[in-house]
Design an enzyme around this catalytic site. Structure first.
Site, mmCIF file in Angstrom:
data_model
loop_
_atom_site.group_PDB
_atom_site.id
_atom_site.type_symbol
_atom_site.label_atom_id
_atom_site.label_comp_id
_atom_site.label_asym_id
_atom_site.label_seq_id
_atom_site.Cartn_x
_atom_site.Cartn_y
_atom_site.Cartn_z
ATOM 1 N N HIS A 112 -7.679 -5.510 5.053
ATOM 2 C CA HIS A 112 -7.976 -4.256 4.362
ATOM 3 C C HIS A 112 -7.552 -4.407 2.900
ATOM 4 C CE1 HIS A 112 -8.611 -0.532 7.138
ATOM 5 N NE2 HIS A 112 -9.656 -0.726 6.369
ATOM 6 N N ASP A 114 -6.131 -2.580 0.668
ATOM 7 C CA ASP A 114 -4.826 -2.137 0.172
ATOM 8 C C ASP A 114 -3.695 -3.073 0.571
ATOM 9 O OD1 ASP A 114 -5.462 -0.979 2.800
ATOM 10 O OD2 ASP A 114 -3.508 0.005 2.693
ATOM 11 N N HIS A 209 -6.363 -2.343 15.420
ATOM 12 C CA HIS A 209 -6.720 -1.576 14.231
ATOM 13 C C HIS A 209 -8.252 -1.480 14.114
ATOM 14 C CE1 HIS A 209 -6.010 0.326 10.446
ATOM 15 N NE2 HIS A 209 -6.314 -0.705 9.666
ATOM 16 N N ASP A 232 -1.069 -2.517 10.135
ATOM 17 C CA ASP A 232 -1.786 -1.289 10.504
ATOM 18 C C ASP A 232 -2.216 -1.366 11.960
ATOM 19 O OD1 ASP A 232 -1.475 -0.516 7.916
ATOM 20 O OD2 ASP A 232 -3.614 -0.378 7.454
ATOM 21 N N HIS A 307 3.746 2.305 4.878
ATOM 22 C CA HIS A 307 2.314 2.598 4.862
ATOM 23 C C HIS A 307 2.120 4.087 5.161
ATOM 24 C CE1 HIS A 307 -2.027 2.452 5.865
ATOM 25 N NE2 HIS A 307 -2.042 1.378 5.093
#
Length: 357
Positions: A112, A114, A209, A232, A307
């Site tokens: 991802h 980020d 995820h 995540d 996060h």
């Protein structure tokens, strides 16, 4: 009387001018001392004892003044390993006594944006700041090769500029960029050993995820102390398996009751696309209460949230973020901010919560 007032005013102005000059000198002296402390390793020496976990970035894609993009520094025995590196995180390193030049490797949980958009800055600061002569190793599930290739390609002109300006004796050309170290996605219940050297052992394990895949978390063990970094994920039985008995669980979380406020506001503003995005993100993150339930079942001694979704610019919002957590988890739970530091002294039981920066 008037003359006395004029003289008094002149004396006051003179004193203020002197104070300004002296103040500037003190400020510059303090600035120089901080540079010495940072570059000499004095600040880094605070991490000498045991296993240290530092949040270099506790945030998510949502802008948060207290939280850069997700990034966790693992410091043990003088070694520094970084797990994920989001936007702005590398700029926190000097504030927290973590010279980028000391970073041995970057470990990615998934791809991802980020979690990877700070790679360029980390590999540059590590190379230039540490005069490293080998590229930054970037470990991750298969597919990491494409990520590393992209950053190397984008930064290739800059590598040339830096060497041409400073010279190869200052910035060795061989240290530019990053090097991908891919591994096969571990099956449920299995793990992949990323590090196992001088007491520091780091293994990767699978998390959920979807639709994002591959996705892993990491367990770190060092001289009798342990921590798990979730990456995540939704509430995961496999993560719970690897988190059994850990001293510290560092887990992502999304507070649905707070995100729902954003959804309502987006709809009121007529921003239906943002309203839909805020609804979509519910299904691939864990809630703070779900994470607390997992921590309780695993017997984790301390729970640290990172996060953080949504952004929490006010302290009062942090209390709302963990609403219901104390009812299901009987250990301490901390809402992470940039600079949150947990020290786990080797072969002991203490969990010391500290702050940097």
């Amino acid at each position: 009387m008037r003359r006395k007032l004029v003289i008094g005013a002149l004396i006051l102005l003179l004193l203020l001018a002197v104070a300004a000059v002296v103040g500037d000198r003190v400020l510059l002296r303090a600035m120089r001392a901080q540079v010495v402390s940072t570059l000499s390793g004095e600040d880094f020496a605070q991490y000498a004892d045991g296993l240290n976990i530092v949040l270099c970035g506790a945030g998510s894609p949502m802008p948060d003044p207290a939280r850069a993009g997700p990034c966790v520094a693992v410091v043990a025995g003088g070694r520094v390993v970084v797990i994920d590196v989001g936007s702005g995180a590398t700029r926190n390193f000097p504030r927290f006594g973590l010279p980028p030049g000391r970073v041995e490797a970057l470990l990615l949980t998934h791809f991802h944006s980020d979690h990877i958009d700070g790679i360029g800055e980390l590999m540059l600061q590590r190379w230039a700041g540490g005069s490293r002569d080998t590229p930054l190793p970037v470990h991750g599930p298969e597919g990491v090769e494409r990520i590393v290739e992209g950053f190397n390609s984008a930064y290739a002109p800059d590598f040339g500029y830096r060497v041409a300006h400073h010279g190869p004796g200052v910035i060795p050309p061989s240290g530019a960029g990053a090097r991908a170290v891919p591994f096969a996605m571990p099956a449920e219940g299995d793990s992949h050993v990323v590090f196992d050297d001088d007491g520091l052992r780091i293994v990767a394990f699978s998390v959920t995820h979807a639709p994002v895949a591959p996705a892993v978390g990491y367990r770190i063990d060092y001289r009798g102390r342990s921590a798990v970094i979730s990456g995540d994920t939704v509430k995961s039985d496999n993560l719970a398996r690897f988190a059994q008995g850990v001293d510290l669980l560092v887990h992502e979380a999304l507070a649905v009751h707070l995100v729902d406020v954003i959804t309502a506001g987006a709809r009121e503003a007529g921003a239906e696309n943002m309203a839909q995005i805020s609804l979509d993100i519910h299904d691939y993150h864990a809630t703070p209460v779900e994470v607390a339930e997992l921590a309780q079942a695993a017997g984790a001694k301390h729970l640290l949230y990172y996060h953080i979704v949504p952004a929490l610019p006010l302290r009062r919002l942090e209390k709302l973020f963990v609403r219901g957590v104390a009812e299901v988890y009987d250990g301490p739970a901390t809402v992470g901010r940039d600079g949150t530091w947990v020290q786990l002294p080797e072969n002991g039981a203490d969990v010391r919560l500290r702050r940097r920066g």
